[in-house]
Design a protein around this motif. Structure first.
Motif, PDB file in Angstrom:
ATOM      1  N   ALA A  66      31.603  42.790  26.832  1.00  0.00           N
ATOM      2  CA  ALA A  66      32.154  41.834  27.783  1.00  0.00           C
ATOM      3  C   ALA A  66      31.097  41.404  28.795  1.00  0.00           C
ATOM      4  CB  ALA A  66      33.343  42.440  28.509  1.00  0.00           C
ATOM      5  N   ASN A  67      31.179  40.150  29.213  1.00  0.00           N
ATOM      6  CA  ASN A  67      30.267  39.660  30.243  1.00  0.00           C
ATOM      7  C   ASN A  67      30.663  40.189  31.614  1.00  0.00           C
ATOM      8  OD1 ASN A  67      29.990  37.701  27.940  1.00  0.00           O
ATOM      9  ND2 ASN A  67      28.394  36.946  29.284  1.00  0.00           N
ATOM     10  N   THR A  68      31.954  40.092  31.890  1.00  0.00           N
ATOM     11  CA  THR A  68      32.454  40.590  33.168  1.00  0.00           C
ATOM     12  C   THR A  68      33.838  41.195  32.975  1.00  0.00           C
ATOM     13  OG1 THR A  68      33.517  38.495  33.776  1.00  0.00           O
ATOM     14  CG2 THR A  68      31.237  38.792  34.474  1.00  0.00           C
ATOM     15  N   MET A  69      34.147  42.147  33.806  1.00  0.00           N
ATOM     16  CA  MET A  69      35.474  42.747  33.854  1.00  0.00           C
ATOM     17  C   MET A  69      35.861  42.837  35.317  1.00  0.00           C
ATOM     18  SD  MET A  69      34.484  45.653  31.143  1.00  0.00           S
ATOM     19  CE  MET A  69      32.790  45.434  31.666  1.00  0.00           C
ATOM     20  N   GLY A  70      37.114  42.570  35.599  1.00  0.00           N
ATOM     21  CA  GLY A  70      37.499  42.581  36.996  1.00  0.00           C
ATOM     22  C   GLY A  70      38.949  42.936  37.219  1.00  0.00           C
ATOM     23  N   TRP A  71      39.218  43.330  38.431  1.00  0.00           N
ATOM     24  CA  TRP A  71      40.588  43.552  38.887  1.00  0.00           C
ATOM     25  C   TRP A  71      40.880  42.524  39.962  1.00  0.00           C
ATOM     26  CZ3 TRP A  71      44.219  46.690  36.855  1.00  0.00           C
ATOM     27  CH2 TRP A  71      43.794  47.703  35.988  1.00  0.00           C
ATOM     28  N   TYR A  72      42.007  41.848  39.810  1.00  0.00           N
ATOM     29  CA  TYR A  72      42.483  40.874  40.772  1.00  0.00           C
ATOM     30  C   TYR A  72      43.827  41.348  41.302  1.00  0.00           C
ATOM     31  CZ  TYR A  72      39.032  37.533  38.951  1.00  0.00           C
ATOM     32  OH  TYR A  72      37.868  36.895  38.577  1.00  0.00           O
ATOM     33  N   ARG A  73      44.245  40.778  42.404  1.00  0.00           N
ATOM     34  CA  ARG A  73      45.580  41.080  42.916  1.00  0.00           C
ATOM     35  C   ARG A  73      46.197  39.832  43.525  1.00  0.00           C
ATOM     36  NH1 ARG A  73      44.026  45.043  48.030  1.00  0.00           N
ATOM     37  NH2 ARG A  73      43.187  43.419  49.429  1.00  0.00           N
ATOM     38  N   GLN A  74      47.514  39.828  43.503  1.00  0.00           N
ATOM     39  CA  GLN A  74      48.256  38.721  44.078  1.00  0.00           C
ATOM     40  C   GLN A  74      49.449  39.255  44.832  1.00  0.00           C
ATOM     41  OE1 GLN A  74      49.425  35.641  41.305  1.00  0.00           O
ATOM     42  NE2 GLN A  74      49.569  34.136  42.959  1.00  0.00           N
ATOM     43  N   ALA A  75      49.452  39.021  46.126  1.00  0.00           N
ATOM     44  CA  ALA A  75      50.568  39.411  46.976  1.00  0.00           C
ATOM     45  C   ALA A  75      51.536  38.234  47.072  1.00  0.00           C
ATOM     46  CB  ALA A  75      50.060  39.799  48.356  1.00  0.00           C
ATOM     47  N   PRO A  76      52.793  38.499  47.393  1.00  0.00           N
ATOM     48  CA  PRO A  76      53.787  37.420  47.489  1.00  0.00           C
ATOM     49  C   PRO A  76      53.336  36.329  48.452  1.00  0.00           C
ATOM     50  CG  PRO A  76      54.869  39.540  47.545  1.00  0.00           C
ATOM     51  CD  PRO A  76      53.401  39.816  47.612  1.00  0.00           C
ATOM     52  N   GLY A  77      53.396  35.101  48.003  1.00  0.00           N
ATOM     53  CA  GLY A  77      53.037  33.974  48.854  1.00  0.00           C
ATOM     54  C   GLY A  77      51.545  33.758  49.028  1.00  0.00           C
ATOM     55  N   LYS A  78      50.738  34.537  48.328  1.00  0.00           N
ATOM     56  CA  LYS A  78      49.290  34.409  48.467  1.00  0.00           C
ATOM     57  C   LYS A  78      48.650  34.088  47.127  1.00  0.00           C
ATOM     58  CE  LYS A  78      48.724  37.436  52.470  1.00  0.00           C
ATOM     59  NZ  LYS A  78      47.963  38.576  53.045  1.00  0.00           N
ATOM     60  N   GLN A  79      47.420  33.586  47.188  1.00  0.00           N
ATOM     61  CA  GLN A  79      46.689  33.294  45.973  1.00  0.00           C
ATOM     62  C   GLN A  79      46.134  34.570  45.365  1.00  0.00           C
ATOM     63  OE1 GLN A  79      43.717  30.297  47.014  1.00  0.00           O
ATOM     64  NE2 GLN A  79      45.098  28.680  46.333  1.00  0.00           N
ATOM     65  N   ARG A  80      45.903  34.518  44.057  1.00  0.00           N
ATOM     66  CA  ARG A  80      45.275  35.645  43.396  1.00  0.00           C
ATOM     67  C   ARG A  80      43.838  35.760  43.891  1.00  0.00           C
ATOM     68  NH1 ARG A  80      46.200  36.376  37.011  1.00  0.00           N
ATOM     69  NH2 ARG A  80      48.313  36.045  37.841  1.00  0.00           N
ATOM     70  N   ASP A 117      47.396  46.418  50.918  1.00  0.00           N
ATOM     71  CA  ASP A 117      46.950  46.466  49.526  1.00  0.00           C
ATOM     72  C   ASP A 117      48.115  46.217  48.558  1.00  0.00           C
ATOM     73  OD1 ASP A 117      44.859  49.219  50.437  1.00  0.00           O
ATOM     74  OD2 ASP A 117      44.226  47.138  50.096  1.00  0.00           O
ATOM     75  N   THR A 118      49.319  46.131  49.084  1.00  0.00           N
ATOM     76  CA  THR A 118      50.490  45.888  48.250  1.00  0.00           C
ATOM     77  C   THR A 118      50.370  44.548  47.543  1.00  0.00           C
ATOM     78  OG1 THR A 118      51.955  47.223  49.635  1.00  0.00           O
ATOM     79  CG2 THR A 118      52.983  45.525  48.269  1.00  0.00           C
ATOM     80  N   ALA A 119      50.482  44.581  46.214  1.00  0.00           N
ATOM     81  CA  ALA A 119      50.334  43.378  45.404  1.00  0.00           C
ATOM     82  C   ALA A 119      50.541  43.737  43.943  1.00  0.00           C
ATOM     83  CB  ALA A 119      48.930  42.774  45.587  1.00  0.00           C
ATOM     84  N   VAL A 120      50.598  42.709  43.111  1.00  0.00           N
ATOM     85  CA  VAL A 120      50.512  42.917  41.671  1.00  0.00           C
ATOM     86  C   VAL A 120      49.027  42.853  41.306  1.00  0.00           C
ATOM     87  CG1 VAL A 120      51.150  42.082  39.380  1.00  0.00           C
ATOM     88  CG2 VAL A 120      52.782  41.892  41.281  1.00  0.00           C
ATOM     89  N   TYR A 121      48.568  43.862  40.600  1.00  0.00           N
ATOM     90  CA  TYR A 121      47.165  43.956  40.223  1.00  0.00           C
ATOM     91  C   TYR A 121      47.007  43.570  38.757  1.00  0.00           C
ATOM     92  CZ  TYR A 121      45.915  46.097  44.630  1.00  0.00           C
ATOM     93  OH  TYR A 121      45.684  46.322  45.979  1.00  0.00           O
ATOM     94  N   TYR A 122      46.023  42.708  38.510  1.00  0.00           N
ATOM     95  CA  TYR A 122      45.771  42.197  37.164  1.00  0.00           C
ATOM     96  C   TYR A 122      44.352  42.541  36.719  1.00  0.00           C
ATOM     97  CZ  TYR A 122      49.815  39.181  38.097  1.00  0.00           C
ATOM     98  OH  TYR A 122      51.060  38.704  38.403  1.00  0.00           O
ATOM     99  N   CYS A 123      44.243  42.871  35.458  1.00  0.00           N
ATOM    100  CA  CYS A 123      42.947  43.122  34.844  1.00  0.00           C
ATOM    101  C   CYS A 123      42.488  41.849  34.135  1.00  0.00           C
ATOM    102  CB  CYS A 123      43.092  44.259  33.837  1.00  0.00           C
ATOM    103  SG  CYS A 123      41.628  44.602  32.866  1.00  0.00           S
ATOM    104  N   ASN A 124      41.187  41.580  34.225  1.00  0.00           N
ATOM    105  CA  ASN A 124      40.608  40.411  33.559  1.00  0.00           C
ATOM    106  C   ASN A 124      39.324  40.815  32.852  1.00  0.00           C
ATOM    107  OD1 ASN A 124      38.354  38.005  34.185  1.00  0.00           O
ATOM    108  ND2 ASN A 124      40.241  37.306  33.236  1.00  0.00           N
ATOM    109  N   VAL A 125      39.169  40.339  31.630  1.00  0.00           N
ATOM    110  CA  VAL A 125      37.949  40.585  30.862  1.00  0.00           C
ATOM    111  C   VAL A 125      37.465  39.252  30.308  1.00  0.00           C
ATOM    112  CG1 VAL A 125      36.921  41.748  28.876  1.00  0.00           C
ATOM    113  CG2 VAL A 125      38.650  42.927  30.249  1.00  0.00           C
ATOM    114  N   GLU A 126      36.186  38.981  30.475  1.00  0.00           N
ATOM    115  CA  GLU A 126      35.608  37.748  29.937  1.00  0.00           C
ATOM    116  C   GLU A 126      34.556  38.111  28.896  1.00  0.00           C
ATOM    117  OE1 GLU A 126      34.276  35.263  33.138  1.00  0.00           O
ATOM    118  OE2 GLU A 126      36.303  34.507  33.475  1.00  0.00           O
ATOM    119  N   VAL A 127      34.721  37.496  27.730  1.00  0.00           N
ATOM    120  CA  VAL A 127      33.824  37.767  26.608  1.00  0.00           C
ATOM    121  C   VAL A 127      33.278  36.453  26.084  1.00  0.00           C
ATOM    122  CG1 VAL A 127      33.621  38.766  24.303  1.00  0.00           C
ATOM    123  CG2 VAL A 127      35.160  39.818  25.976  1.00  0.00           C
TER     124      VAL A 127
END
Length: 121
Positions: free
Chosen positions: A33-47, A91-101
């Protein structure tokens, strides 16, 4: 088909710790993978990007989580982790994993379904 599966979220008190895992299917070998990351999105906010790790191993973090969160990967298990310590209510949010290949001629970006992290005060 499911390609990235996050786990490890939950409810924790402020000051506590959680470790998130992102398991990738064989079709997404994270060692390439080129990059791997963790993102999060809280209610009413951008990821937003929380932490990233490049193919060479360099890492970057959002200022809000520096010195508290650590991103890592285990190529043998095809898994990316996010160790979260000293958690805060913000830190409360939904956390998402992202992988770019990169597969010529384009970059492919994969997302998991997300895992909820809730930090109580």
């Amino acid at each position: 088909q499911v390609q990235l599966v996050e786990s490890g979220g939950g409810l924790v008190q402020a000051g506590g710790s959680l470790r998130l895992s992102c398991g990738a299917s064989r079709s997404i070998p994270i060692f390439s993978a080129n990059t791997m990351g963790w993102y999060r999105q809280a209610p009413g906010k951008q990821r937003e990007l929380v932490a990233g790790i490049m193919s060479g191993g360099s890492t970057n973090y959002a200022d809000s989580v520096k010195d508290r969160f650590t991103i890592s990967r285990d190529n043998a298990k095809n898994t990316v982790y996010l160790q979260m310590n000293s958690l805060k209510p913000e830190d409360t949010a939904v956390y998402y994993c992202n992988v770019e290949v990169y597969r010529a001629p384009r970059m492919y970006s994969y997302w998991g379904q997300g895992t909820q992290v809730t930090v109580s005060s």
